[in-house]
Design a protein around this motif. Structure first.
Motif, PDB file in Angstrom:
ATOM      1  N   ARG A  28      34.588  39.820  50.928  1.00  0.00           N
ATOM      2  CA  ARG A  28      32.923  39.756  49.993  1.00  0.00           C
ATOM      3  C   ARG A  28      32.881  41.173  49.572  1.00  0.00           C
ATOM      4  NH1 ARG A  28      28.544  38.551  54.120  1.00  0.00           N
ATOM      5  NH2 ARG A  28      27.225  38.913  52.201  1.00  0.00           N
ATOM      6  N   PHE A  29      33.401  42.258  49.976  1.00  0.00           N
ATOM      7  CA  PHE A  29      33.057  43.631  49.292  1.00  0.00           C
ATOM      8  C   PHE A  29      34.174  43.636  47.868  1.00  0.00           C
ATOM      9  CE2 PHE A  29      34.670  47.723  48.553  1.00  0.00           C
ATOM     10  CZ  PHE A  29      33.784  48.719  48.508  1.00  0.00           C
ATOM     11  N   LEU A  30      35.350  43.270  48.352  1.00  0.00           N
ATOM     12  CA  LEU A  30      36.222  43.184  46.820  1.00  0.00           C
ATOM     13  C   LEU A  30      35.596  42.177  45.963  1.00  0.00           C
ATOM     14  CD1 LEU A  30      38.852  43.877  45.840  1.00  0.00           C
ATOM     15  CD2 LEU A  30      39.905  42.134  46.838  1.00  0.00           C
ATOM     16  N   ALA A  31      35.137  41.237  46.392  1.00  0.00           N
ATOM     17  CA  ALA A  31      34.678  40.213  45.080  1.00  0.00           C
ATOM     18  C   ALA A  31      33.393  40.747  44.629  1.00  0.00           C
ATOM     19  CB  ALA A  31      34.479  38.608  45.815  1.00  0.00           C
ATOM     20  N   GLY A  32      32.529  41.431  45.418  1.00  0.00           N
ATOM     21  CA  GLY A  32      31.000  41.854  45.198  1.00  0.00           C
ATOM     22  C   GLY A  32      30.937  43.276  44.331  1.00  0.00           C
ATOM     23  N   HIS A  33      31.829  43.862  44.661  1.00  0.00           N
ATOM     24  CA  HIS A  33      31.923  45.407  44.111  1.00  0.00           C
ATOM     25  C   HIS A  33      32.536  45.225  42.779  1.00  0.00           C
ATOM     26  CE1 HIS A  33      32.127  49.679  43.318  1.00  0.00           C
ATOM     27  NE2 HIS A  33      31.337  50.154  44.423  1.00  0.00           N
ATOM     28  N   ARG A  34      31.929  45.562  41.602  1.00  0.00           N
ATOM     29  CA  ARG A  34      32.542  44.974  40.263  1.00  0.00           C
ATOM     30  C   ARG A  34      33.491  45.895  40.008  1.00  0.00           C
ATOM     31  NH1 ARG A  34      27.601  45.118  36.032  1.00  0.00           N
ATOM     32  NH2 ARG A  34      27.072  47.160  37.354  1.00  0.00           N
ATOM     33  N   LEU A  35      33.388  47.275  40.335  1.00  0.00           N
ATOM     34  CA  LEU A  35      34.274  48.344  39.818  1.00  0.00           C
ATOM     35  C   LEU A  35      35.902  47.799  40.735  1.00  0.00           C
ATOM     36  CD1 LEU A  35      34.182  51.912  39.097  1.00  0.00           C
ATOM     37  CD2 LEU A  35      35.914  51.216  40.474  1.00  0.00           C
ATOM     38  N   VAL A  36      35.791  47.822  41.908  1.00  0.00           N
ATOM     39  CA  VAL A  36      36.807  47.260  42.909  1.00  0.00           C
ATOM     40  C   VAL A  36      37.499  46.088  42.211  1.00  0.00           C
ATOM     41  CG1 VAL A  36      37.361  46.928  45.328  1.00  0.00           C
ATOM     42  CG2 VAL A  36      35.674  48.735  44.879  1.00  0.00           C
ATOM     43  N   LEU A  37      36.498  45.113  42.113  1.00  0.00           N
ATOM     44  CA  LEU A  37      36.947  43.950  41.686  1.00  0.00           C
ATOM     45  C   LEU A  37      37.796  43.821  40.624  1.00  0.00           C
ATOM     46  CD1 LEU A  37      37.428  40.653  42.003  1.00  0.00           C
ATOM     47  CD2 LEU A  37      35.002  40.661  40.982  1.00  0.00           C
ATOM     48  N   GLY A  38      37.266  44.733  39.634  1.00  0.00           N
ATOM     49  CA  GLY A  38      37.635  45.019  37.969  1.00  0.00           C
ATOM     50  C   GLY A  38      39.154  45.771  38.362  1.00  0.00           C
ATOM     51  N   ALA A  39      39.224  46.614  38.907  1.00  0.00           N
ATOM     52  CA  ALA A  39      40.260  47.294  39.199  1.00  0.00           C
ATOM     53  C   ALA A  39      41.525  46.500  39.587  1.00  0.00           C
ATOM     54  CB  ALA A  39      40.142  48.656  40.113  1.00  0.00           C
ATOM     55  N   THR A  40      41.145  45.815  40.536  1.00  0.00           N
ATOM     56  CA  THR A  40      42.091  44.849  41.356  1.00  0.00           C
ATOM     57  C   THR A  40      42.731  43.785  40.086  1.00  0.00           C
ATOM     58  OG1 THR A  40      41.060  45.115  43.378  1.00  0.00           O
ATOM     59  CG2 THR A  40      42.579  43.197  43.229  1.00  0.00           C
ATOM     60  N   LEU A  41      41.810  43.095  39.451  1.00  0.00           N
ATOM     61  CA  LEU A  41      42.275  41.908  38.554  1.00  0.00           C
ATOM     62  C   LEU A  41      43.068  42.841  37.557  1.00  0.00           C
ATOM     63  CD1 LEU A  41      39.010  39.865  38.536  1.00  0.00           C
ATOM     64  CD2 LEU A  41      41.195  39.325  39.615  1.00  0.00           C
ATOM     65  N   VAL A  42      42.450  43.807  36.923  1.00  0.00           N
ATOM     66  CA  VAL A  42      43.362  44.518  35.899  1.00  0.00           C
ATOM     67  C   VAL A  42      44.742  44.883  36.246  1.00  0.00           C
ATOM     68  CG1 VAL A  42      43.523  46.402  34.486  1.00  0.00           C
ATOM     69  CG2 VAL A  42      41.160  45.350  34.436  1.00  0.00           C
TER      70      VAL A  42
END
Length: 434
Positions: free
Chosen positions: A219-233
């Motif tokens: 949930r943290f990974l999916a909800g924190h926009r910067l962490v999620l964005g860094a992961t997807l990029v």
């Protein structure tokens, strides 16, 4: 010396070196004993899938047990899984079953160890020298070391095969690198591995609490926009590079009657990354993070367009070098920001989740891109590669999550509360940015 990052880098480097040598030795052993090219491919696929699946759970272990201990035990068990090869060969003979069993053990063991090592570095950054930009420099140096060994590991593996042959001495030499990594990790200050106390009064059994902790980290990974964005990029670029290296570049250089240049694509990317990471480390504090990020995404876009065009072999190699040179600083920026944004108590779980996404990403692109190349031709597949990487870079440049990269990052209040409720190991507010 126990707080010296040099010791950590030596341990980290020995682990990567061993993995690089093994990446050459294991397929050659399989081919020698089975004579089946498909067997080597099956082993690679199975071990990669096992590593991705292990990433789901490795973070739980890293957030519950002393991280230094996890790293040491992982390296020692990795060494044993390699050293077992000549023993099994002497007693029963090596067949595909033995390769699969020992390969799976090695793949599963290595993941929590690498996650633990990565979790230790931010803590080490807070011990001793606390000058601004220390974490940036350490992560950039980590990227540089990783890229150097991406080239040196397989190269040394090939050299050792030439010198020692596929002998027990070669396997034991490879295992010795993991033992060396474990010994070096033991030298580090014990404080780098300490995890906070967990709330054991929560209702439910151990399995239920573990599932809750996993859900909180995802949930943290999916909800924190910067962490999620860094992961997807990061996952998108990993998937694109994997498809290039495993499918498109071999086909392209073979069609150009230059098969010897196939390996140079990876070398060009790694060489560019070494220079880019070193440049970022040298300019920390003098060049804004957002500036590096814009340079990185723009250069990555241009580089993949050059690679995807497949206009000429040397343009492809130049584009690959540009991708490495410009993407490395951007990756370092996102790595630092992810560390700053993640509470230490759940860092292992978040890193484990990210590793799972990164390891799984190539499976989503390799077969479709190979199908495009087979049906529509290599130029069409190159266009798809360029479009996918280019769209990712453009979106990363415009989304709000990547705008304020020079501001201190921290988890939102809702995620802080979730960590506290889940018993993630903290009793106070999350740590300030390193």
């Amino acid at each position: 010396m126990r707080r010296s990052p040099a010791v950590w880098f030596a341990s980290y480097g020995m682990s990567l070196l061993g993995a690089g040598i093994a990446s050459v030795v294991m397929p050659l052993l399989v081919l020698e004993r089975t004579g089946d090219v498909l067997a080597a491919g099956v082993l690679a696929t199975v071990t990669t899938a096992a590593a991705a699946a292990t990433g789901l759970l490795s973070g739980l272990l890293v957030d519950r047990i002393d991280r230094r201990v996890v790293a040491v035990v992982s390296d020692l068990l990795s060494a044993l899984s390699l050293a077992a090869l000549p023993v099994v060969d002497a007693l029963w003979g090596l067949d595909m079953t033995a390769f699969l069993v020992l390969g799976l053990i090695g793949a599963v063991i290595r993941v929590p160890g690498m996650t633990a090592q990565e979790s230790v570095l931010p803590v080490l950054a807070r011990l001793g020298d606390v000058r601004p930009g220390r974490l940036d420099r350490l992560i950039a140096t980590r990227e540089t070391v990783g890229n150097v060994l991406l080239l040196a590991g397989p190269g040394l593996g090939g050299l050792l095969v030439g010198l020692l042959g596929l002998s027990p001495a070669l396997v034991l030499t490879t295992a010795a690198t993991s033992v060396g990594a474990a010994v070096l990790t033991l030298v580090l200050d014990p404080r780098v591995g300490v995890v906070g106390p967990r709330d054991r009064t929560r209702p439910g059994g151990a399995v239920r609490r573990a599932v809750t902790d996993l859900v909180v980290s995802w949930r943290f990974l999916a909800g924190h926009r910067l962490v999620l964005g860094a992961t997807l990029v990061g996952a998108t670029f990993v998937a694109v590079l994997s498809s290039l290296q495993s499918t498109l570049m071999p086909a392209y250089f073979t069609a150009e009657d230059l098969p010897a240049l196939t390996g140079l694509t990876l070398s060009a990317i790694a060489g560019g990354s070494i220079a880019g990471s070193a440049l970022y480390a040298a300019t920390t504090g003098r060049v804004r993070r957002r500036t590096w990020f814009v340079i990185g995404m723009t250069g990555t876009l241009a580089g993949f367009v050059a690679v995807g065009s497949m206009a000429s072999p040397w343009l492809v190699l130049a584009g690959a070098a540009l991708v490495g040179l410009t993407n490395a600083p951007a990756s370092a920026v996102l790595g630092v920001l992810t560390v700053e944004a993640t509470p230490d108590a759940m860092r292992g779980r978040v890193l484990g989740a990210q590793n799972t996404v990164m390891l799984s990403a190539p499976a989503l692109t390799s077969a479709p891109l190979a199908a495009v190349a087979a049906t529509a031709g290599l130029p069409a597949a190159g266009l798809v590669i360029a479009a996918l990487a280019g769209l990712t870079a453009i979106v990363a440049l415009v989304v709000p999550a990547f705008r304020a990269l020079d501001e201190p990052q921290g988890p939102p209040a809702t995620h802080t509360a979730a960590v506290l409720v889940s018993g993630g190991g903290v009793a106070t507010a999350p740590e300030p940015p390193a």
